[in-house]
Motif scaffolding. Structure first.
Motif, short mmCIF file in Angstrom:
data_model
loop_
_atom_site.label_atom_id
_atom_site.label_comp_id
_atom_site.label_asym_id
_atom_site.label_seq_id
_atom_site.Cartn_x
_atom_site.Cartn_y
_atom_site.Cartn_z
N GLN A 50 17.64 -25.60 -13.12
CA GLN A 50 16.46 -26.72 -12.93
C GLN A 50 16.03 -28.16 -13.57
O GLN A 50 15.60 -29.15 -12.67
CB GLN A 50 16.57 -26.49 -11.50
CG GLN A 50 17.31 -25.12 -10.54
CD GLN A 50 16.42 -24.38 -9.90
OE1 GLN A 50 16.45 -23.43 -9.57
NE2 GLN A 50 16.61 -24.90 -8.28
N CYS A 107 16.82 -24.29 -1.71
CA CYS A 107 17.01 -24.12 -3.04
C CYS A 107 16.26 -25.68 -3.28
O CYS A 107 17.01 -26.00 -2.49
CB CYS A 107 18.64 -24.40 -3.90
SG CYS A 107 18.47 -24.28 -5.75
N LEU A 108 15.26 -25.92 -4.20
CA LEU A 108 14.95 -26.77 -5.51
C LEU A 108 15.65 -27.66 -5.57
O LEU A 108 14.92 -29.05 -5.56
CB LEU A 108 13.78 -26.21 -5.92
CG LEU A 108 11.90 -25.84 -5.61
CD1 LEU A 108 11.79 -25.20 -6.56
CD2 LEU A 108 11.48 -26.37 -4.21
N HIS A 149 19.72 -14.93 -6.16
CA HIS A 149 19.98 -17.28 -6.86
C HIS A 149 19.80 -17.19 -7.92
O HIS A 149 20.47 -18.26 -8.32
CB HIS A 149 18.76 -16.88 -5.38
CG HIS A 149 18.84 -18.80 -5.01
ND1 HIS A 149 19.04 -19.13 -4.14
CD2 HIS A 149 18.83 -19.45 -5.81
CE1 HIS A 149 19.25 -20.86 -3.73
NE2 HIS A 149 19.01 -21.02 -4.79
N HIS A 153 22.13 -19.29 -10.51
CA HIS A 153 21.88 -20.78 -11.50
C HIS A 153 22.11 -20.16 -13.10
O HIS A 153 22.57 -21.24 -13.74
CB HIS A 153 20.33 -21.11 -11.25
CG HIS A 153 20.21 -22.02 -9.96
ND1 HIS A 153 20.66 -23.34 -9.89
CD2 HIS A 153 18.88 -21.25 -9.05
CE1 HIS A 153 20.25 -23.48 -8.62
NE2 HIS A 153 19.73 -22.51 -8.05
ZN LIG Z 1 17.85 -22.28 -6.50
#
Ligand SMILES: [Zn+2]
Length: 193
Positions: A50, A107-108, A149, A153
């Motif tokens: 991310q 989710c960011l 979660h 990722h």
């Molecule tokens: Zn996420």
């Protein structure tokens, strides 16, 4: 350092992270950046992908979130999760229970999107630690969900991979807004089938 959070559908979000070997100063810096960026964004968890890095490192912090409780066990003995925050996941290996539970997730990397996702009710976790050891625990509630979660990722999987085609139809437009970097408009009641 606060880093820019990558949004859907940047290709890096689909990249499987390489396993961490030795804990180098670069890995320590990555952990520091993930923590700073997660806190700045008021998130519960953040994975390396991310912020554009393809390595198996993620951070989680559920401190102070009372409306969605977290549970944690070490060697089957219940412990207070807050004593283990922030949690740093390095090459985590997880085993979720077959019994599933559905709850809301965000989710960011998907600003404004929340989805009801079914995941294991509890998860067994084995992770490496920053001082080179390993840490094993079980988690449930918000913490368990966050671990599953974030581990997703690290393998290039996203929470939208867990929804069925029916739900996918409902959020198709939302995903287009996120792709374009635009806010998702409020869905009015009349338009909700
Ligand atoms: Zn996420």
């Amino acid at each position: 350092m606060i880093r820019e959070i990558v949004h859907y559908d940047a290709p890096v979000l689909r990249a499987k992270g390489r396993e961490v070997g030795a804990i180098t100063p670069e890995i320590e810096k990555l952990v520091g950046d993930l923590l700073a960026t997660m806190r700045h964004a008021h998130g519960v968890g953040l994975a390396a992908q991310q912020i554009g890095e393809t390595v198996q490192v993620a951070v989680i912090d559920v401190t102070g979130i009372t409306e969605r409780p977290s549970k944690m066990w070490i060697g089957d003995k219940p412990v207070d999760p807050e004593g283990y925050m922030p949690l740093i996941l390095i090459n985590p290996v997880i085993k979720p229970t077959r019994t599933k539970i559905t709850a809301t997730e965000g989710c960011l990397s998907f600003p404004g999107l929340t989805l009801d996702i079914s995941r294991g009710q509890r998860v067994a976790v084995k992770t490496r630690t920053l001082n080179g050891g390993t840490f094993e625990f079980d988690a449930a509630g918000l913490l368990g969900r966050a671990v599953m979660h974030e581990t997703d990722h690290l393998h290039g999987r996203l929470f939208i991979d867990h929804i069925n085609s029916e739900q996918r139809k409902v959020i198709r437009e939302d995903l287009e807004y996120i792709k374009r970097g635009e806010p998702i408009p409020e869905r009015s009641e009349e338009n909700t089938p």
